[in-house]
Design an enzyme around this catalytic site. Structure first.
Site, short mmCIF file in Angstrom:
data_model
loop_
_atom_site.label_atom_id
_atom_site.label_comp_id
_atom_site.label_asym_id
_atom_site.label_seq_id
_atom_site.Cartn_x
_atom_site.Cartn_y
_atom_site.Cartn_z
NE ARG A 76 3.55 41.09 -19.90
CZ ARG A 76 2.77 40.49 -20.80
NH1 ARG A 76 2.41 39.23 -20.60
NH2 ARG A 76 2.37 41.12 -21.89
CB THR A 275 -10.64 41.68 -29.69
OG1 THR A 275 -10.26 42.93 -29.13
CG2 THR A 275 -9.70 40.61 -29.15
#
Length: 481
Positions: A76, A275
């Protein structure tokens, strides 16, 4: 509990599905496996979900698999002075190790491993691929990029590096802690996130020490490229299309999904397709037609299981999502085309006695009025080989090991029955006949195929097949062993 389909359903538990009443409703609606996402929730919360599942399993006398999904290494960016910035196409933007707040020209990327692996011309993706950056120059602590696709970049958005194998530890400190906790609880499957190489799987297996089966999530281009070695090292596979669709062109994901499913089936290892399968059902009681087609296509391709993520974990209609998946599976498997596809796509190398036995069992079941194939198994391998054949009749796996029964709950078409250890084949046949009739797969006048290994209770010894009556009186009149 008898399902009217062969493909299995995996339901993720979360805030919308954490009570006893909801988890039981999900199981009764069709969920065969429950996924515990280690990225969310405390250990105490996960322990309570585990306790509830095992309570329901005991009450319904039906083995339920529990899959713990590790978070994996999360990459991140840092934070911005204004919380977010707009990046324009063609602008320059730097990522570096400077921990100060970012602005429209730079931000911290606190991962020196990324800079160590980057090269000029490589790509950085931010915020699920919405922002695309191309590296122009780089060093051990920075990367100067040009914005190819701009957009809003904000605090702690995820970063993907699609065309680089990163020198990251396969398991973070959090993963190591979660792994030991989950295995100590008694989970059945452990899912590894962001697997890049087979060594990642080998490391996890050493730590697991046989306490759970290891499942690799395929969500990196490097994992697709090295899939054969990763498959060999793994007990199962998840085609995790979310990050895979970020790091690769979305048009590449469907053919990759099809190829990976075929390879898993040939290896007799279960594969989950996951997903965004019924994404709209997070907020709507009805799926879109495209979502239904997506689920159906995964089933037509031969997947062992299809998975719900946020739909069952945080959505407004978790039970309806499971019911929808269940009804789609039933409809697909009743289509004659489905059987034709399963049989036409059968690719098996007959390399062992066990391969020959399960192949013969399937052929007998297809050419005579056999009602079920009952296989005695310790490790689960015989049941997996039988499932690979995709027979037209039910598969009943008979095992004395509760852990084996639970793990097999993930695999195509397998109904698991926990039995006491047997030492004589006639006793095994009696147990198989009782199971087939009790479960409603056969009547007294019907016949079943029984496979087993002599000596009993020794893994890897499948070497005997018998067509047997379900009438116990006829079984007891069989020849002496």
């Amino acid at each position: 509990m008898r399902r009217l389909r062969n493909v299995k359903i995996v339901a993720t538990l979360g805030p919308a599905s954490e009570t006893y009443e909801m988890i039981r409703a999900l199981h009764e609606a069709g969920a065969d496996v429950f996924r515990l996402n280690m990225s969310h929730g405390s250990h105490d919360e996960i322990r309570e979900k585990h306790r509830i599942i095992r309570q329901i399993e005991k009450e319904l006398e039906n083995p339920i698999a529990i899959l713990a999904d590790l978070q994996g290494p999360k990459l991140r960016v840092g934070v911005f002075a204004k919380d977010s910035e707009e990046l324009e196409n063609g602008a320059t933007f730097r990522m570096d190790l400077d921990e100060s707040a970012g602005d429209a020209t730079r931000v911290c990327l606190p991962h020196p491993e990324i800079f160590a692996a980057l090269e000029v011309g490589k790509t950085l993706l931010v915020n699920d691929g919405k922002i695309r950056l191309r590296v122009e120059t780089c060093g051990t602590d920075f990367a100067d990029c040009v914005v190819v696709n701009g957009g809003t970049i904000s605090n702690r958005k995820g970063v993907n590096v699609p065309d680089v194998v990163l020198p990251l530890a396969a398991l973070s400190e959090k993963d190591l802690d979660d792994l030991e906790f989950a295995c100590g609880l008694g989970i059945d499957w452990l899912a590894l996130s962001f697997v890049q190489r087979p060594e990642d799987v080998h490391q996890a297996r050493k730590l697991v020490q046989g306490r759970a089966a290891v499942l690799s999530k395929i969500e990196k281009p490097s994992a697709v490229e090295g899939f054969d070695a990763i498959l060999e090292a793994s007990d199962g596979i998840m085609v995790a299309r979310g990050d895979l669709g970020v790091e690769l062109p979305v048009s590449a994901v469907p053919p990759i999904q099809k190829r990976l499913i075929r390879k898993c089936r040939k290896a007799a290892k279960p594969v989950i397709v996951a997903t965004q399968m019924l994404e709209s059902m997070i907020e709507s009681p009805m799926p879109t037609r495209a979502e239904v087609s997506d689920v159906a296509m995964a089933i037509y391709e031969g997947a062992d299981a299809v998975m719900l993520s946020a739909e069952s974990a945080a959505g407004a209609f978790p039970v309806q999502a499971v019911e929808t998946m269940n009804s789609v599976a039933i409809e697909v498997e009743q289509d004659p085309t489905y059987t034709q596809i399963m049989e036409a796509s059968r690719q098996v190398d007959r390399a062992s006695v066990a391969d020959a036995i399960v192949s013969a069992a399937r052929e007998i079941a297809e050419t005579t009025p056999i009602k079920a194939i009952c296989c005695f198994t310790e490790s689960g391998t015989t049941a997996l080989l039988t499932a690979r054949e995709r027979p037209r009749v039910p598969i009943i796996a008979m095992t004395s090991l509760r852990g084996t029964a639970r793990r097999l709950a993930l695999s195509w078409g397998i109904k698991c029955v926990i039995v006491i250890e047997v030492s004589r084949f006639k006793s095994a046949v009696v147990g198989a006949a009782r199971a087939a009739t009790t479960l409603g797969y056969a009547d007294q006048q019907d016949q079943i195929v029984v496979t087993a290994g002599l000596p009993f209770n020794v893994p890897g010894t499948t070497n005997i097949l018998r067509v047997a009556p379900c009438d116990e009186r006829l079984i007891y009149n069989m020849e002496k062993e």
